[in-house]
Write an enzyme that holds these catalytic residues in place. Structure first.
Site: not given
Length: 346
Positions: A153-155
């Site tokens: 998942i994104d930062k």
């Protein structure tokens, strides 16, 4: 991106490492290779690309090319250097992990917002993988040489991730994600009043042709571009100028929810990369602007949280399902909007 193989150079020496690999789309118009790479490699300067070309480090179809080479459909473009990519020089770091579940085959972690999942350009430490390699020995590599990583998942997205601890678990779990039998639900706060109570967004997602930091949805005339993506959404709460939605992923493309929701006119709240960090709906009153700025302060990232995760256990075959609460920053932002919509919006 590459799996980091070591490449034998023209002199027969095994001293070149693949840092990037891209295959040009079928619809690729002729484009200089330096511009092609500028559109695909994050945080890189034209000078660095030009130097790589001058040093003979840019290859197309396994042949060295100059910076003015025109990339054509189907070309395999590689950037090779004499040192391994920094993201593969993993240094274990003693970073605490919020482990929701663990057994001999796998673990489920709740990733905080702000933590990068794996090392990459500009983020070589402090990642989830740096933490995992400190706390666990001999994690299996995935197809991209990322220890334990089944998905990502994104930062600035918080929430649940499953990590494989054995080769068998890695193969089994990866197959579930590939076959779309895993279940993932996200909570998102988006700009605007989402008209339909529920719906499905379908459209190929690929890199934006003009903004290399964004992905975009390609229309039907450009079907050969990007990758098939499907997002199912359901309205949970209407809060006037914003809406809380639940999104279930049928596919797992980079920035999928962020791109799909923007595509239907509902950019994620405070999503800087996609323009959600400015007022997209509402009034022109200064008090409203101050209110939104306060919301941005309590939630200084895109309003996206991976709330639930479901999959079949790779050893027992048992259906596993996990849920983690909406984090405090999103909840604080929601409380502000609930209060505002109740007292200010008719």
């Amino acid at each position: 991106m590459s799996n980091n193989p070591q490449i034998e150079d023209n002199d027969g020496n095994d001293d070149l490492y693949e840092h990037y690999r891209f295959i040009a789309d079928k619809g690729q118009n002729p484009l200089r290779v330096d511009k092609f790479l500028m559109n695909r490699v994050e945080n890189v300067t034209r000078n660095k690309i030009q130097k790589a070309a001058k040093d003979g480090n840019i290859h197309v179809n396994e042949a060295v090319v100059k910076q003015n080479y025109k990339v054509k459909p189907g070309d395999v473009v590689q950037v090779l250097f004499e040192h391994p990519p920094y993201e593969y020089l993993l240094v274990p770091e003693d970073i605490p992990l919020d482990i929701i579940y663990e057994d001999d085959a796998l673990l489920v972690v709740n990733k905080p917002a702000g933590m990068v999942v794996h090392p990459g350009h500009g983020n070589y430490s402090g990642t989830l993988i740096n933490a995992l390699t400190f706390h666990f020995d001999n994690l299996p590599n995935n197809s991209s040489n990322r220890p334990g990583l089944v998905h990502r998942i994104d930062k600035d997205t918080s929430g649940l991730l499953v990590v494989a601890k054995t080769e068998e678990a890695m193969a089994h779990l990866s197959k579930q994600f590939f076959n779309k039998t895993s279940e993932r639900e996200y909570i998102a706060l988006v700009w605007g009043n989402v008209e339909d109570d529920e719906g499905t967004i379908e459209g190929n997602i690929g890199r934006h042709p003009k903004n290399r930091l964004q992905n975009t949805v390609f229309d039907e005339e450009e079907e050969e571009r990007g990758k098939h993506a499907v997002t199912h959404y359901k309205v949970l709460e209407r809060l006037g100028y914003v809406t809380l939605v639940s999104c279930r992923l049928e596919t797992g493309r980079t920035h999928q929810i962020r791109v799909h929701m923007k595509h239907i006119g509902h950019t994620l709240f405070n999503d800087e990369r996609y323009g959600g960090d400015r007022i997209l709906k509402g009034t022109h009153f200064s008090k409203y602007k101050q209110f939104v700025d306060n919301c941005f302060k309590v939630l200084p990232r895109q309003a996206l949280h991976a709330r639930t995760l479901g999959f079949e256990h790779p050893e027992t075959g048992k259906k596993m399902s996990f849920e983690c609460p909406v984090p405090d920053d999103i909840e604080a932002c929601l409380d502000k909007w609930r209060n505002y919509s109740k007292h200010v919006i008719d």
